[in-house]
Design a protein around this motif. Structure first.
Motif, mmCIF file in Angstrom:
data_model
loop_
_atom_site.group_PDB
_atom_site.id
_atom_site.type_symbol
_atom_site.label_atom_id
_atom_site.label_comp_id
_atom_site.label_asym_id
_atom_site.label_seq_id
_atom_site.Cartn_x
_atom_site.Cartn_y
_atom_site.Cartn_z
ATOM 1 N N ILE A 310 -0.009 41.089 5.447
ATOM 2 C CA ILE A 310 -0.482 39.774 5.141
ATOM 3 C C ILE A 310 -0.166 38.506 4.282
ATOM 4 N N GLU A 311 0.000 37.628 4.846
ATOM 5 C CA GLU A 311 1.303 36.800 3.984
ATOM 6 C C GLU A 311 0.584 35.386 4.057
ATOM 7 N N MET A 312 1.480 34.381 2.275
ATOM 8 C CA MET A 312 1.075 32.970 2.922
ATOM 9 C C MET A 312 2.850 32.666 3.355
ATOM 10 N N SER A 313 2.684 33.181 4.519
ATOM 11 C CA SER A 313 4.615 32.293 5.465
ATOM 12 C C SER A 313 3.850 32.932 6.496
ATOM 13 N N MET A 314 5.363 32.581 7.342
ATOM 14 C CA MET A 314 5.020 33.074 9.250
ATOM 15 C C MET A 314 5.694 33.971 9.162
ATOM 16 N N GLY A 315 5.690 34.867 8.698
ATOM 17 C CA GLY A 315 6.035 36.002 8.860
ATOM 18 C C GLY A 315 7.644 36.529 8.398
ATOM 19 N N GLN A 316 7.882 37.184 6.988
ATOM 20 C CA GLN A 316 8.993 37.064 6.361
ATOM 21 C C GLN A 316 8.806 38.567 6.143
ATOM 22 N N MET A 317 7.809 38.721 4.871
ATOM 23 C CA MET A 317 7.871 40.625 4.555
ATOM 24 C C MET A 317 7.756 41.295 5.871
ATOM 25 N N VAL A 318 6.398 40.714 6.432
ATOM 26 C CA VAL A 318 6.246 41.459 7.890
ATOM 27 C C VAL A 318 7.986 43.028 8.269
ATOM 28 N N GLU A 336 -0.463 32.115 7.228
ATOM 29 C CA GLU A 336 -0.827 30.778 6.489
ATOM 30 C C GLU A 336 -0.148 30.169 5.992
ATOM 31 N N CYS A 337 0.795 29.411 6.099
ATOM 32 C CA CYS A 337 1.840 29.170 5.073
ATOM 33 C C CYS A 337 1.351 27.437 4.378
ATOM 34 N N GLY A 338 0.594 26.700 5.701
ATOM 35 C CA GLY A 338 0.468 25.088 4.927
ATOM 36 C C GLY A 338 -0.202 24.426 3.031
#
Lengths: 355, 245
Positions: A310-318, A336-338
Motif C-alpha cells: 500500500i503506497e502513495m504511488s501508482m505501484g513502485q515499491m510493490v 493513491e497519489c494525487g
C-alpha cells in the motif's frame, strides 16, 4: 533533553546541526522551504555556512564541492528539485563523496502537485541519475524518525563515502510532532586525508588528492563500478532497517508500506484487530538496502494468505516486494497519489476484500 | 649564473595530451608559475571542466576536483564557502563556461564568490570535435556550422568578460591573450593578480584568455595565431574590464 514540538522540516534542519553538519546549500521548493528558512537563522549561530543557490542544478555541485573538500554537508529539496540534482548525485556517487540529500516528496510527474506523495521511490532506490549507482535511502514515518535518520545519515554517508537520501513526504515535512535529538547519534567526522581536496598543506602526507568521476580506461571504470557495487553489497548486509508490526500473531494478510502511508495502515491494523482480524505490516525503514529477507520470511508465514503493498504511488515499491516474495504468495497493490492519503476505513475495505 | 627557467613546482612532469600548437599548455604553465610565485601550492584546489582541459588535473600538482559540464563555478562555490582558507580556481573552456555553464558563472560572479576563473576562449568546442561555441565568430566554420556561423540564426558571439563586467557586484574581470610573448607575460601578471585578489578575500576574479585551436580551426599553429590576432582580437578586445577599488 526534553521533547520539543517541532515541524518536520525544521526538525530535519536542527537534526543536521546536532549531527555536526554546519554546511547547507539549497534552492526553495514547496513543501520543504522551511528547512532553509530555519537554517538561515540557526547556522550563523553555529558558525556554519548557509547559501541559497541559483538552481537545484547548481546546488547539487555546491554539495559536491563541499563534500569533496571533506566537509559535512546537506541539502533538502522536493521531487522536481531532486530530478535536477540527480545529475550531481550521479557524479557524487561515482566520485565517492559523503553527502546528505533530503527529498520531501510531492506529487508528480512533472510539476505534479505540492501534496504528499511516494512517487519518487523508483528515482530514490534505483539510481535516479545516469550510470550504475544507488543511494542509501531511509524513509521516516514521522518527525522523530526523520530526526534520527537525518542524524544517522551523516555517519552512514561517511562510512560508505557516498550520498545518502532521506525520503520523506510533504506530510512529514509539514506536520508538527514532539521530538528529541538523541546525543548518541552524533558522530565525529571520519578522517578524510587520503582522498578529500582539503589542501596538501593541511595533511600529513603531502600527496595531492583528486575527486573525479572520469575513467577513460575501461578497466579503471569497471574497477570503480565494482568498488561501488561492493559498498551496496555491504549495505545489504549491515544497514537494513525495518519494522514488523503485529507480526507475532497468526496474521492472514501482510501489508508492506512505508513512511506516512504506513501510519494509516497501522491504524487500520489496530481497528481490524478489534474485529478479530489479524493483519501484519512490514515497514521498510531503509528503502535501499531493501529488507529482502524480512519481506520473504514475513510473507511465507503459514497463516499469511496474501501480501499487499500500500503506497502513495501508482505501484513502485510493490515491484521490490514481488521480487522478494518470489511467487510464494500473491502480491496485491493499492495506491493513491494525487495528494489525498487513503483513510484507515479505505484500507480496511481493501484488506477485507482480500480475505 | 643559476637556473633561470625550470618546470614550475605546481606543474606535474606528465606530458599533456593537447594538440600541437594548442595554447592550453602555455596557460597551464602560467597558472602553475603564479601558484609557485605566491607559495600557495599546498592550499590550492583546482577544478577541471568538461572539455579538452578535463584532464588538467594530470598536469598540475595540487588538489583537484572534476566538475560536470559547466558546473565548475558551483563546485568552486561549495569548496570556497566551506573552506575559505583554500585557494580555489576553475579552469574552463568556452562551451563549458559560456554555453551550458552560463547560469553557474553569472551567479557565482554576481555573488562575488572569492574564487578565480581561468576562461579559455578559442571560439570553438575542442574535445567534442569542432562544434560551434557561443564564442564562435560570425562566418567561422564549425562542424555544426559547416557554412560558417550564421549570426542571424544563432546570435552574435558572446563576450564573457564584457558581460560579467556589467554586473554591479565588484570583481576583477580581465581579458588577456597568449598569442605573442608580450601577451603571455601580461596574462601571467593578470592570473597572479587574480589569485592575489582572492587571497585578500577581495572579490571574484576572472581571467579570459583568447587562445587557439589549430586542430579544429583546420589551420597550422602559426596560421592559427595569425587568425586569432586578425579575427578574434578586434572583437574580443584585450584589457581590464573591471578592477576592484
Amino acid at each position: 533533553m526534553a521533547k520539543v514540538l517541532m515541524k518536520g522540516n525544521e526538525a530535519i534542519g536542527e537534526a543536521a546541526i546536532r549531527a555536526g553538519c554546519k554546511n547547507y546549500f539549497a534552492y526553495p521548493i514547496t513543501p520543504q522551504s522551511e528547512v532553509a528558512e530555519y537554517l538561515v537563522k540557526r547556522l550563523p549561530e553555529e558558525g556554519g555556512v548557509f547559501l541559497q543557490g541559483e538552481s537545484e542544478v547548481a546546488v547539487g555541485y555546491m554539495i559536491f564541492g563541499a563534500a569533496g573538500a571533506g566537509e559535512r554537508v546537506m541539502t533538502t529539496s522536493s521531487s522536481p528539485g531532486i530530478s535536477l540534482m540527480s545529475e550531481a548525485i550521479s557524479y557524487i556517487a561515482a566520485a565517492q563523496c559523503p553527502a546528505v540529500f533530503v527529498n520531501i516528496v510531492r506529487g508528480g510527474p512533472g510539476l505534479g502537485g505540492i501534496l504528499p506523495s511516494q512517487g519518487d521511490y523508483f528515482q530514490a532506490t534505483k539510481g535516479g541519475g545516469h550510470g550504475d549507482y544507488h543511494l542509501l535511502v531511509m524513509a521516516p514515518d514521522g518527525v522523530q524518525e526523520a530526526v534520527e535518520m537525518t542524524m544517522q545519515a551523516f555517519t552512514l554517508a561517511e562510512k560508505y563515502r557516498g550520498p545518502v537520501m532521506i525520503m520523506g513526504d510533504g506530510l512529514i515535512g509539514q506536520m508538527m510532532e514532539p521530538v528529541e535529538f538523541p546525543d548518541d547519534l552524533k558522530t565525529e567526522p571520519t578522517n578524510k586525508d587520503d582522498w578529500a581536496t582539503s589542501g596538501m598543506d593541511f595533511r600529513k602526507s603531502k600527496k595531492r588528492n583528486l575527486v573525479k568521476s572520469l575513467f577513460l580506461d575501461p578497466t579503471a571504470l569497471n574497477d570503480n563500478n565494482l568498488a561501488l557495487k561492493a559498498k551496496y553489497e555491504q549495505m545489504k548486509k549491515e544497514e537494513v532497517q525495518f519494522e514488523l508490526y503485529n507480526g507475532d500473531t497468526d496474521y492472514q494478510i501482510l501489508i508492506t508500506s512505508y513512511g506516512t502511508m504506513s501510519r494509516v495502515c497501522r491504524t487500520a491494523i489496530d481497528m481490524l484487530k478489534e474485529e478479530g482480524i489479524e493483519v501484519a505490516m512490514l515497514r521498510p525503514k531503509t528503502l535501499f538496502p531493501f529488507p529482502e529477507k524480512a519481506v520473504f520470511e514475513a510473507a511465507c508465514k503459514d497463516s499469511c494468505k496474501a501480501v499487499i503493498s500500500i503506497e502513495m504511488s501508482m505501484g513502485q515499491m510493490v515491484e521490490d516486494v514481488e521480487r522478494c516474495v518470489k511467487g510464494r504468495r500473491p502480491v496485491e497493490f493499492y495506491g493513491e497519489c494525487g495528494g489525498d492519503i487513503p483513510s484507515p476505513e479505505k484500507i480496511i475495505d481493501i484488506i477485507k476484500g482480500l480475505l | 649564473m643559476g637556473k633561470t627557467f625550470t618546470t614550475p613546482k605546481a606543474l606535474s612532469k606528465t606530458h599533456t595530451h593537447y594538440c600541437p600548437g594548442c595554447t592550453h599548455g602555455i596557460v597551464h604553465r602560467l597558472v602553475a608559475e603564479a601558484i609557485d610565485d605566491l607559495g600557495i601550492q599546498g592550499k590550492t584546489v583546482g577544478i577541471a571542466p568538461v572539455g579538452c582541459a578535463v584532464l588538467a588535473y594530470n598536469y598540475f600538482d595540487c588538489d583537484f576536483q572534476e566538475a560536470a559540464h559547466g558546473r565548475a563555478p558551483a563546485m568552486a562555490t561549495g569548496i570556497k564557502r566551506v573552506r575559505p582558507d583554500l585557494m580555489v580556481f576553475t579552469y574552463q573552456g568556452d562551451g563549458d563556461l559560456a554555453s551550458i555553464g552560463m547560469g553557474e558563472i553569472i551567479h557565482a560572479a554576481n555573488r562575488g564568490e572569492k574564487f578565480t576563473t581561468i576562461f579559455i576562449n578559442n571560439a570553438i568546442y575542442g574535445m567534442t570535435g569542432g562544434q560551434m561555441a557561443p564564442t564562435t565568430m560570425g562566418g567561422q566554420r564549425a562542424t555544426t556550422a559547416p557554412a560558417g556561423r550564421d549570426t542571424a540564426a544563432t546570435g552574435m558571439p558572446l563576450r564573457m568578460a564584457n558581460l560579467l563586467a556589467e554586473l554591479v557586484t565588484p570583481g576583477y574581470i580581465t581579458r588577456q591573450a597568449v598569442l605573442k610573448p608580450q601577451q603571455v607575460n601580461k596574462a601571467k601578471k593578470a592570473i597572479k593578480q587574480a589569485f592575489q585578489y582572492q587571497m585578500e578575500g577581495k572579490c571574484f576574479s576572472f581571467v579570459e584568455v583568447v587562445s587557439t585551436c589549430p586542430t579544429n580551426w583546420g589551420m597550422t599553429p602559426l596560421d592559427a595565431l595569425k587568425w586569432a590576432e586578425d579575427t578574434l582580437l578586434p572583437y574580443y578586445e584585450l584589457g581590464d574590464y573591471k578592477v576592484p577599488e
